[in-house]
Write a protein that holds these residues in place. Structure first.
Motif, short mmCIF file in Angstrom:
data_model
loop_
_atom_site.label_atom_id
_atom_site.label_comp_id
_atom_site.label_asym_id
_atom_site.label_seq_id
_atom_site.Cartn_x
_atom_site.Cartn_y
_atom_site.Cartn_z
N HIS A 148 0.84 -1.21 0.00
CA HIS A 148 0.00 0.00 0.00
C HIS A 148 0.87 1.26 0.00
CE1 HIS A 148 -3.10 2.89 0.98
NE2 HIS A 148 -4.02 1.94 0.87
N PRO A 149 0.52 2.26 -0.80
CA PRO A 149 1.30 3.49 -0.83
C PRO A 149 1.46 4.14 0.55
CG PRO A 149 -0.21 3.44 -2.68
CD PRO A 149 -0.55 2.25 -1.83
N ALA A 150 0.46 4.00 1.42
CA ALA A 150 0.57 4.59 2.76
C ALA A 150 1.62 3.89 3.61
CB ALA A 150 -0.79 4.55 3.46
N ARG A 151 1.85 2.59 3.34
CA ARG A 151 2.93 1.87 4.04
C ARG A 151 4.28 2.34 3.51
NH1 ARG A 151 1.47 -3.49 6.02
NH2 ARG A 151 3.66 -3.62 6.66
N LYS A 152 4.36 2.60 2.23
CA LYS A 152 5.61 3.04 1.62
C LYS A 152 5.94 4.50 1.95
CE LYS A 152 5.29 -0.13 -2.34
NZ LYS A 152 5.20 -0.23 -3.82
N HIS A 153 4.89 5.27 2.21
CA HIS A 153 5.08 6.71 2.49
C HIS A 153 4.35 7.07 3.78
CE1 HIS A 153 6.64 7.36 -1.61
NE2 HIS A 153 5.66 6.58 -2.02
N PRO A 154 4.81 6.58 4.91
CA PRO A 154 4.10 6.89 6.17
C PRO A 154 4.10 8.38 6.49
CG PRO A 154 6.21 5.79 6.59
CD PRO A 154 5.95 5.68 5.12
N ASP A 155 5.04 9.12 5.90
CA ASP A 155 5.06 10.57 6.11
C ASP A 155 3.90 11.27 5.42
OD1 ASP A 155 6.56 9.59 3.80
OD2 ASP A 155 6.98 11.70 3.36
N ALA A 205 -13.92 16.04 18.75
CA ALA A 205 -13.66 16.83 19.95
C ALA A 205 -12.38 16.37 20.65
CB ALA A 205 -14.85 16.73 20.91
N GLY A 206 -11.56 17.35 21.01
CA GLY A 206 -10.35 17.06 21.77
C GLY A 206 -9.19 16.55 20.95
N GLN A 207 -9.34 16.48 19.62
CA GLN A 207 -8.25 15.97 18.78
C GLN A 207 -7.83 17.02 17.75
OE1 GLN A 207 -8.25 12.00 17.33
NE2 GLN A 207 -9.71 11.25 18.86
N THR A 208 -6.58 16.95 17.36
CA THR A 208 -6.01 17.88 16.41
C THR A 208 -5.48 17.12 15.20
OG1 THR A 208 -5.36 19.40 18.17
CG2 THR A 208 -4.25 19.66 16.05
N PHE A 209 -5.81 17.60 14.02
CA PHE A 209 -5.27 17.02 12.79
C PHE A 209 -3.84 17.55 12.63
CE2 PHE A 209 -4.62 16.68 8.19
CZ PHE A 209 -5.14 15.43 7.92
N ASP A 210 -2.86 16.68 12.81
CA ASP A 210 -1.48 17.10 12.91
C ASP A 210 -0.84 17.26 11.53
OD1 ASP A 210 1.10 17.66 13.56
OD2 ASP A 210 1.55 15.71 14.49
N ASP A 211 -0.93 18.48 11.03
CA ASP A 211 -0.25 18.80 9.77
C ASP A 211 0.75 19.94 9.99
OD1 ASP A 211 -2.10 20.82 10.15
OD2 ASP A 211 -3.08 20.61 8.20
N ASP A 212 1.32 19.98 11.19
CA ASP A 212 2.26 21.06 11.53
C ASP A 212 3.43 21.14 10.56
OD1 ASP A 212 0.66 21.68 13.65
OD2 ASP A 212 2.04 20.99 15.21
N ALA A 213 4.04 19.98 10.28
CA ALA A 213 5.24 19.99 9.44
C ALA A 213 4.92 20.50 8.03
CB ALA A 213 5.85 18.59 9.37
N ALA A 214 3.79 20.05 7.49
CA ALA A 214 3.40 20.50 6.15
C ALA A 214 3.09 21.99 6.15
CB ALA A 214 2.20 19.70 5.66
#
Length: 408
Positions: A148-155, A205-214
Motif C-alpha cells: 500500500h502506498p501509505a505503508r511506503k510513504h508513512p510521512d 472533539a479534543g483531537q487535532t489534525f497534525d499537519d504542523d510539518a506540512a
C-alpha cells in the motif's frame, strides 16, 4: 457521505433548466438528475458482504442497476475508491478489501468495467465516486497490505479520530490522489467523476489534525492555517477538473458536500442555519466558491434534514437550504442537484417527519419552486431497494411517472 461517518439564473424554466413548464397534470422534466449513491465502504450497499463469488457480486450489482431503472432513475454514483483502494485493476492502489475480505486480493473480475457497461446497456449514466483522502477506518498502518502506498510513504499519513488519512497539505499527496483517480477515467468511459463530503476530516472533539510539518513548509504565504488548508482543497478541485477535461472531455465533475457552507451568524452570505458543522470552516472546503467560480460541473449538497416550517427552531432546515443553494447556483454554469436522505425514512431513531412516507415527495415539490434545482440524488442504493416505508415509491408515484434524460 456524512451518513457514512456513523458506521455528503432566473428566467424561463423550460429554457434555462430543461424542465417542462410546471402546472397540474404536466410532466416534470425533459432532463433532470435522478440519481442514487451506491456505497461500497464497509459493504454498506454493495457487495452485501465481502468474499462473495464474482458471479454473486455481479448479480447483486446488476440488481441495483435494475432497481434504479424500475424507479425511473437515470444516474448511479458508484463508489469505486472507498478507502485509498480500488474496485478496478489499478497500478496505484490495491484491490479493495470490501470485495474479497482481504485488501490487495484480486476479485476475479472488474467491477467498475462491468458497472459502466451494464449501466449503459440500461440507459443509465455511471459516475465513478471517489473518496480523496481516507485511507482506513482504523489507525493501524500494519493492517494495510504491504504494497500500500501509505505503508511506503508513512510521512503522507495523519492519524485522526480513529482513522488514517492522507495529508492534503502535501503536494506529492495531491498529485498521487489525482493520478489514482484519473487512472479510472483513462480506462473507462465513465459519465462523471464524483467526490463526496470528505476533504479535511469532520471535527473530533479534543483531537487535532497534525499537519504542523506540512504547514511549516508550505503555509508561509497564507493568513492562517485554515486559509492554507482551503487552498490545498481548492487546488485538488481545480487540478482534477482540468485533468478530467484533458483525459476524457465531456466527463462531468461533481461534488456532494455537507449541506451547510456557513451559518448566517458566522457569515452574512451563509444560510439561515445553526449547524454544528460548516464546510468552509471545519472541512476547509469552500463549496460556495467552487460553484460561483464554475470550477465544477455540478454540486449535490446533502440536505439531509426534513422540510420543517421555517419558524421551527432546528439547526438546519431543508426549506431554508434549498433557496440558499438555489441563489448560490443562480447565474453560474454549475448545475444544482439536491442530495436526499432516503436512509432516514422509516428509521425509528429519526424525528417524526421521517416516519411519514410523503416527506421526500414534499421535498421534491418544494424544490420545484426553484428552477435552479435540476434534480435529486438519493442516499442510498440499499434503501432504494428495500424502501422501508414506501417513501421512494411515493416519490416515483408523485414525481417520476415519466422517464427523464440524465443531464450531460
Amino acid at each position: 457521505m456524512a451518513a457514512l461517518s456513523t458506521l455528503a439564473t432566473t428566467g424561463s424554466a423550460a429554457a434555462d433548466t430543461g424542465r417542462a413548464p410546471r402546472s397540474a397534470g404536466r410532466p416534470r422534466a425533459v432532463t433532470e438528475m435522478r440519481g442514487v449513491w451506491l456505497a461500497t465502504v464497509a459493504n454498506r450497499d454493495w457487495p452485501s458482504r465481502p468474499g462473495l463469488t464474482p458471479a454473486q457480486q455481479r448479480t447483486e450489482l446488476v440488481a441495483h442497476l435494475d432497481t434504479a431503472v424500475r424507479d425511473r432513475l437515470n444516474t448511479v454514483m458508484f463508489q469505486v475508491r472507498p478507502t485509498a483502494d480500488a474496485l478496478w485493476p489499478s497500478p496505484y492502489e490495491p484491490w479493495s478489501q470490501y470485495l474479497t475480505g482481504t485488501q490487495g486480493v484480486a476479485p476475479g473480475w472488474d467491477p467498475l468495467k462491468t458497472a459502466v457497461e451494464e449501466a449503459h446497456v440500461r440507459g443509465l449514466q455511471l459516475h465513478a465516486w471517489f473518496n480523496p483522502y481516507r485511507i482506513a477506518n482504523n489507525t493501524d498502518l500494519t493492517k494495510l497490505v504491504a504494497s500500500h502506498p501509505a505503508r511506503k510513504h508513512p510521512d503522507w499519513v495523519v492519524a485522526y479520530g480513529g482513522k488514517l488519512y492522507y495529508n492534503p497539505g502535501l503536494p506529492q499527496v495531491r498529485a498521487f490522489v489525482e493520478d489514482a483517480i484519473l487512472d479510472a477515467v483513462k480506462k473507462y468511459p465513465v459519465d462523471g467523476v464524483h467526490f463526496d463530503d470528505y476533504f479535511y476530516p469532520y471535527p473530533v472533539a479534543g483531537q487535532t489534525f497534525d499537519d504542523d510539518a506540512a504547514y511549516d513548509k508550505y503555509g508561509g504565504g497564507f493568513a492562517d492555517r485554515a486559509a492554507w488548508r482551503r487552498d490545498n482543497i481548492d487546488k485538488l478541485i481545480r487540478e482534477t477538473a482540468a485533468r478530467i477535461e484533458q483525459i476524457r472531455p465531456g466527463t462531468r465533475f461533481g461534488i456532494s458536500p455537507f449541506g451547510v457552507w456557513r451559518n448566517i451568524a458566522t457569515d452574512p452570505r451563509g444560510s439561515d442555519t445553526r449547524a454544528g458543522v460548516q464546510t468552509y470552516d471545519d472541512l476547509c472546503a469552500d463549496t460556495r466558491k467552487w460553484v460561483r467560480e464554475n470550477w465544477i460541473d455540478y454540486i449535490v449538497p446533502q440536505l439531509y434534514w426534513s422540510a420543517q416550517p421555517l419558524d421551527q427552531q432546528v439547526p438546519a432546515n431543508y426549506s431554508a437550504l434549498v433557496p440558499w443553494w438555489s441563489e448560490v447556483a443562480r447565474g453560474t454554469k454549475t448545475k444544482l442537484y439536491i442530495g436526499e436522505a432516503l436512509y432516514k425514512a422509516g428509521d425509528p431513531a429519526q424525528p417524526a417527519a421521517w416516519q411519514d412516507p410523503a416527506e421526500l415527495s414534499r421535498h421534491l415539490t418544494l424544490a420545484d419552486a426553484h428552477p435552479e434545482v435540476r434534480g435529486h440524488v438519493y442516499f442510498a442504493a440499499k434503501e432504494v431497494a428495500v424502501d422501508k416505508i414506501g417513501a421512494m415509491a411515493r416519490v416515483v408515484a408523485d414525481h417520476y411517472q415519466q422517464p427523464a434524460k440524465a443531464p450531460r
